[in-house]
Scaffold this motif. Structure first.
Motif, PDB file in Angstrom:
ATOM      1  N   ARG A 112       0.811  -1.225   0.000  1.00  0.00           N
ATOM      2  CA  ARG A 112       0.000   0.000   0.000  1.00  0.00           C
ATOM      3  C   ARG A 112       0.844   1.275   0.000  1.00  0.00           C
ATOM      4  O   ARG A 112       0.296   2.377  -0.001  1.00  0.00           O
ATOM      5  CB  ARG A 112      -0.919   0.008   1.228  1.00  0.00           C
ATOM      6  N   LYS A 113       2.154   1.133   0.002  1.00  0.00           N
ATOM      7  CA  LYS A 113       3.003   2.328  -0.018  1.00  0.00           C
ATOM      8  C   LYS A 113       2.694   3.160  -1.266  1.00  0.00           C
ATOM      9  O   LYS A 113       2.542   2.600  -2.363  1.00  0.00           O
ATOM     10  CB  LYS A 113       4.477   1.923  -0.010  1.00  0.00           C
ATOM     11  N   PRO A 114       2.579   4.486  -1.131  1.00  0.00           N
ATOM     12  CA  PRO A 114       2.220   5.341  -2.277  1.00  0.00           C
ATOM     13  C   PRO A 114       3.135   5.161  -3.485  1.00  0.00           C
ATOM     14  O   PRO A 114       2.666   5.173  -4.636  1.00  0.00           O
ATOM     15  CB  PRO A 114       2.332   6.758  -1.704  1.00  0.00           C
ATOM     16  N   GLU A 115       4.426   4.989  -3.246  1.00  0.00           N
ATOM     17  CA  GLU A 115       5.355   4.860  -4.369  1.00  0.00           C
ATOM     18  C   GLU A 115       5.187   3.532  -5.116  1.00  0.00           C
ATOM     19  O   GLU A 115       5.787   3.338  -6.188  1.00  0.00           O
ATOM     20  CB  GLU A 115       6.798   5.016  -3.898  1.00  0.00           C
ATOM     21  N   LEU A 116       4.398   2.619  -4.546  1.00  0.00           N
ATOM     22  CA  LEU A 116       4.166   1.339  -5.207  1.00  0.00           C
ATOM     23  C   LEU A 116       2.753   1.238  -5.780  1.00  0.00           C
ATOM     24  O   LEU A 116       2.255   0.144  -6.043  1.00  0.00           O
ATOM     25  CB  LEU A 116       4.400   0.193  -4.216  1.00  0.00           C
ATOM     26  N   ALA A 117       2.127   2.381  -5.984  1.00  0.00           N
ATOM     27  CA  ALA A 117       0.735   2.391  -6.455  1.00  0.00           C
ATOM     28  C   ALA A 117       0.582   1.675  -7.793  1.00  0.00           C
ATOM     29  O   ALA A 117      -0.460   1.074  -8.072  1.00  0.00           O
ATOM     30  CB  ALA A 117       0.240   3.839  -6.570  1.00  0.00           C
ATOM     31  N   ASP A 118       1.594   1.733  -8.648  1.00  0.00           N
ATOM     32  CA  ASP A 118       1.515   1.104  -9.974  1.00  0.00           C
ATOM     33  C   ASP A 118       2.189  -0.266 -10.014  1.00  0.00           C
ATOM     34  O   ASP A 118       2.484  -0.794 -11.084  1.00  0.00           O
ATOM     35  CB  ASP A 118       2.165   2.013 -11.021  1.00  0.00           C
ATOM     36  N   LEU A 119       2.446  -0.842  -8.848  1.00  0.00           N
ATOM     37  CA  LEU A 119       3.168  -2.113  -8.787  1.00  0.00           C
ATOM     38  C   LEU A 119       2.329  -3.257  -9.357  1.00  0.00           C
ATOM     39  O   LEU A 119       1.118  -3.350  -9.134  1.00  0.00           O
ATOM     40  CB  LEU A 119       3.535  -2.430  -7.338  1.00  0.00           C
ATOM     41  N   THR A 120       2.979  -4.118 -10.114  1.00  0.00           N
ATOM     42  CA  THR A 120       2.374  -5.362 -10.580  1.00  0.00           C
ATOM     43  C   THR A 120       3.237  -6.524 -10.093  1.00  0.00           C
ATOM     44  O   THR A 120       4.442  -6.369  -9.883  1.00  0.00           O
ATOM     45  CB  THR A 120       2.270  -5.410 -12.108  1.00  0.00           C
ATOM     46  N   MET A 121       2.606  -7.669  -9.890  1.00  0.00           N
ATOM     47  CA  MET A 121       3.320  -8.869  -9.459  1.00  0.00           C
ATOM     48  C   MET A 121       3.250  -9.894 -10.567  1.00  0.00           C
ATOM     49  O   MET A 121       2.172 -10.174 -11.107  1.00  0.00           O
ATOM     50  CB  MET A 121       2.713  -9.399  -8.159  1.00  0.00           C
ATOM     51  N   GLU A 122       4.412 -10.444 -10.920  1.00  0.00           N
ATOM     52  CA  GLU A 122       4.489 -11.346 -12.062  1.00  0.00           C
ATOM     53  C   GLU A 122       5.183 -12.648 -11.663  1.00  0.00           C
ATOM     54  O   GLU A 122       6.202 -12.615 -10.965  1.00  0.00           O
ATOM     55  CB  GLU A 122       5.287 -10.696 -13.200  1.00  0.00           C
ATOM     56  N   PRO A 123       4.668 -13.799 -12.094  1.00  0.00           N
ATOM     57  CA  PRO A 123       5.368 -15.060 -11.828  1.00  0.00           C
ATOM     58  C   PRO A 123       6.658 -15.126 -12.636  1.00  0.00           C
ATOM     59  O   PRO A 123       6.718 -14.635 -13.773  1.00  0.00           O
ATOM     60  CB  PRO A 123       4.365 -16.120 -12.277  1.00  0.00           C
TER      61      PRO A 123
END
Length: 297
Positions: free
Chosen positions: A232-243
């Motif tokens: 939830r950190k603001p700088e990670l708002a656009d984070l995606t998780m990929e296998p």
């Protein structure tokens, strides 16, 4: 090979093996590449006509360079800020299919190898992973053969006691990875808790340069809340998780704007995730930009 074709340079021919040796010794992609550069300089300067077995000479060179670097690095790692974890690297899916080979480069195994002394680590790897004879290892580490046999036995027992094997087939691991990514994306703490073993432990390595828990976290509720709080950190708002296949096992990459900002590896026990290891130190993410070749021999 035609009569006019040049002989392959032994260093180039065996580079994958040399990198595999250095990486397993050091737990660092960057340090392994530095060792290979030093080995190349040594190889370029040596009288090759005097070397009867180039492969053995190169492996011995890389092992000893790694021993020197590992010995000097131990003091630095003891003073490391927070938890020290090995530097992860992307590996080919083909390695993941070779269970024995994948196990020798898994993050879990690399963590265990870190608890061995430098010479113990070299002897264990040369014997158990690369299959060298005790006589060859004795020459490499400059010890008597009976001493090498004793070191090999102690190291093997040390690893056996600390390296618990987790049995999960590829399909189980794919399902667990997919469900974990979905649960994290949904931000539902209860969904994440359901995927974690009750006694789960999470380690994270930020090296003082990225947000990480300084000490291990224990328990499904605490670990899940920490994970979701991190996401939830603001700088990670656009984070995606990929296998991705990380160190021979399916894991997860955290990506922001096309840049890898973290890597997750884990063990799977009875269908639930256990022993999570998060690498978020930006200095240790260089091995996640492309696949690295590794070899047994």
């Amino acid at each position: 090979m035609t009569a006019d074709a040049p002989e392959p340079d032994p260093y180039i021919e065996h580079r994958r093996l040399l990198f595999a040796t250095a990486y397993r010794m050091l737990g660092s992609v960057a340090d392994a590449e530095d060792v290979l550069q030093d080995a190349w300089l040594n190889w370029s300067a040596v009288d090759r006509g005097s070397i009867r077995h180039p492969k053995a000479y190169l492996v011995r060179t890389v092992t000893n360079l790694s021993l020197n670097r590992l010995t000097s690095a131990r003091a630095t790692r003891e003073a490391y800020f927070g938890t020290w974890l090995p530097e992860p690297l992307l590996t080919s899916p083909d390695i993941a299919a070779e269970t024995e080979l994948a196990d020798t480069i898994s993050i879990a195994m690399m963590v265990v190898l870190e608890t061995l002394g430098p010479v113990e680590r070299a002897v264990f790897l040369l014997r158990e992973v690369f299959g060298y004879s005790y006589a060859e290892i004795a020459e490499t580490v400059r010890r008597r053969e009976p001493t090498v046999r004793q070191i090999a036995y102690r190291a093997r027992e040390h690893v056996r006691k600390r390296r618990r094997r987790f049995d999960a087939d590829d399909a189980q691991r794919r399902r667990a990875t997919s469900r974990f990514i979905e649960a994290c994306a949904g931000g539902d703490v209860h969904a994440v808790v359901e995927l974690l073993a009750p006694e789960v432990t999470a380690w994270s390595d930020g090296g003082g340069k990225a947000t990480a828990a300084i000490r291990p976290l224990h328990g499904a509720d605490r670990v899940s809340r920490w994970i979701l709080g991190f996401l939830r950190k603001p700088e990670l708002a656009d984070l995606t998780m990929e296998p991705a296949v990380i160190n021979g096992e399916l894991g997860v990459l955290a990506v922001v704007g096309g840049r890898v900002v973290g890597a997750l590896s884990f063990d799977l026990v009875d269908g639930r995730i256990q022993n999570l290891r998060f690498q978020v130190n930006p200095d240790k993410l260089g091995g996640l930009t492309h696949e690295n070749g590794l070899a047994r021999s």
